[in-house]
Design an enzyme around this catalytic site. Structure first.
Site, PDB file in Angstrom:
ATOM      1  N   ASP A  78      -2.390 -10.436  -2.595  1.00 35.24           N
ATOM      2  CA  ASP A  78      -3.012 -10.002  -1.343  1.00 35.24           C
ATOM      3  C   ASP A  78      -4.488  -9.659  -1.615  1.00 35.24           C
ATOM      4  OD1 ASP A  78      -2.091  -8.683   1.534  1.00 35.24           O
ATOM      5  OD2 ASP A  78      -3.787  -7.601   0.638  1.00 35.24           O
ATOM      6  N   HIS A 118      -6.148  -7.163  -0.754  1.00 36.33           N
ATOM      7  CA  HIS A 118      -6.354  -5.740  -1.030  1.00 36.33           C
ATOM      8  C   HIS A 118      -5.544  -5.298  -2.259  1.00 36.33           C
ATOM      9  CE1 HIS A 118      -7.065  -6.373   3.310  1.00 36.33           C
ATOM     10  NE2 HIS A 118      -8.112  -5.594   3.082  1.00 36.33           N
ATOM     11  N   ASP A 177      -4.727 -12.820   3.041  1.00 34.91           N
ATOM     12  CA  ASP A 177      -5.954 -12.308   3.647  1.00 34.91           C
ATOM     13  C   ASP A 177      -7.162 -12.533   2.744  1.00 34.91           C
ATOM     14  OD1 ASP A 177      -4.698 -10.481   1.999  1.00 34.91           O
ATOM     15  OD2 ASP A 177      -4.820  -8.802   3.402  1.00 34.91           O
ATOM     16  N   HIS A 234       0.817  -1.233   0.000  1.00 35.23           N
ATOM     17  CA  HIS A 234       0.000   0.000   0.000  1.00 35.23           C
ATOM     18  C   HIS A 234       0.842   1.271   0.000  1.00 35.23           C
ATOM     19  CE1 HIS A 234      -3.672  -2.217   0.414  1.00 35.23           C
ATOM     20  NE2 HIS A 234      -3.367  -2.713   1.594  1.00 35.23           N
TER      21      HIS A 234
HETATM   22 ZN    ZN Z   1      -4.237  -7.108   2.490  1.00 34.65          ZN
END
Ligand code: ZN
Length: 344
Positions: free
Chosen positions: A197, A199, A286, A161
């Site tokens: 991931d 996200h 995740d 991120h």
């Molecule tokens: Zn994540």
């Protein structure tokens, strides 16, 4: 499978994050590394090496000088100004129309300028952990550069991120991006980053968005419903020279393995067409059914199949740890990706 790991992350602990109306212990915690190491050892993956110390030169190829200074000084400056804290994060964010050039001794202004959310808190041990993740990633990357077929950078905090001058989402330095740049600087013509991931890897996308020498592909929860919300849509395909070298494969809440594998095969086809010299795998699990910050429904055995698809690419591969927060199954999920890869 070479595994690079250091205990130096452990001081990045005890931080708090907002969930609903409450402050709760941050899901991105030191125990994550412990359960992964245990599960890897149980599966016979015990070739664990300590990282070599690195300076910040490789990080500075991706991140702005003021941002690196911010990461190093954030907690000490906060403590000096406000006292000890387990929740050092911005109270305001740089708003459009503001100059956004903080004085580099004003921690409140620095937090406002160099973070984009409240999910990258600083505690006393945060900088040491950031540095250890960098050392772990670069040491693993150098092994692959020198001919090791695959290596796993088992590190935290995660990185995908974080962009050139913004921290957020548990991430501070973008470890995978720094490794990709190192491969380029060491002679790789093309590098692919595949981010699995849950996200969207908004930081990695932003870093390489206008470049054609690093292909970025992300499989993730749809930004209509999921963090980071304003990035990760399917029509973000790159800009300028980078047009066509960014591929987002968003999926809806509740996604199961069949749908997921379909997207992963599409990603694999794109990687094959790109013919990179090396693959950087942003390894988040995740996507697991029941992850406290995820929304997909992958089961523990499914991760073997992910590893097999990645192995099918036949590329030198650097695995870099990203997310995964369901502590009990975390170790087995990560291990299954790696054992699936090794069996694949
Ligand atoms: Zn994540």
């Amino acid at each position: 499978m070479k595994i690079i790991y250091s205990d130096a992350h452990k001081g990045h602990a005890g931080a708090l994050e907002m969930r609903g109306e409450a402050f709760v212990p941050m899901a991105e915690c030191p125990e994550r590394m412990e359960v992964i190491l245990l599960a890897l050892a149980d599966a016979g993956l015990r070739d664990v090496h300590a990282p070599k110390a690195h300076g910040l030169a490789e990080a500075a190829r991706i991140h702005a000088p003021d941002f690196l200074t911010f990461l190093e000084t954030a907690y000490p400056l906060w403590e000096k100004r406000h006292g000890p804290s387990r929740a050092v994060f911005a109270r305001t964010f740089g708003m459009r129309g503001m100059a956004q050039k903080p004085q580099m001794d004003n921690i409140d202004a620095m937090l406002s300028a160099f973070t984009f959310d409240i999910f990258s808190p600083f505690v006393r041990g945060t900088w040491d952990a950031i540095r250890s993740a960098l050392d772990v990633t670069l040491t693993a990357a150098e092994m692959v550069q020198q001919g090791t077929r695959e290596a796993f950078a088992l590190c935290r905090p995660p990185g995908h991120h974080a962009s050139g001058d913004l921290a957020g989402g548990y991430c501070y330095l973008n470890n995978a991006a720094i490794a990709a740049q190192m491969f380029r600087d060491q002679g790789a013509a093309r590098v692919a980053i595949l981010d699995i991931d849950y996200h969207h890897g908004n930081g990695t996308q932003r870093i390489f968005y206008d470049r054609d020498d690093v292909l970025f592909i992300s499989l993730h929860g749809r930004p209509e419903e999921e963090y980071p919300f304003l990035l990760g849509f399917g029509d973000e395909t790159g800009a300028g020279r980078g047009e066509g070298f960014n591929l987002n494969l968003p999926m809806p809440p509740g996604t199961r393995i069949d749908t997921y594998l379909h997207a992963l095969q599409a990603a694999a086809a794109r990687v094959r067409a790109y013919a990179p010299d090396v693959l950087v795998l942003s390894l988040g699990v995740d996507t697991f059914d029941g992850d406290p910050v995820g929304g997909f429904c992958l089961q523990t055995p499914d991760y073997l199949r992910l590893g097999q698809v990645i192995a099918g690419l036949g590329l030198p591969t650097l695995f870099v740890m990203e997310g995964g927060y369901a502590i009990a199954p975390l170790g087995q999920n990560v291990t299954n990706v790696l054992t699936g890869y090794l069996q694949g």
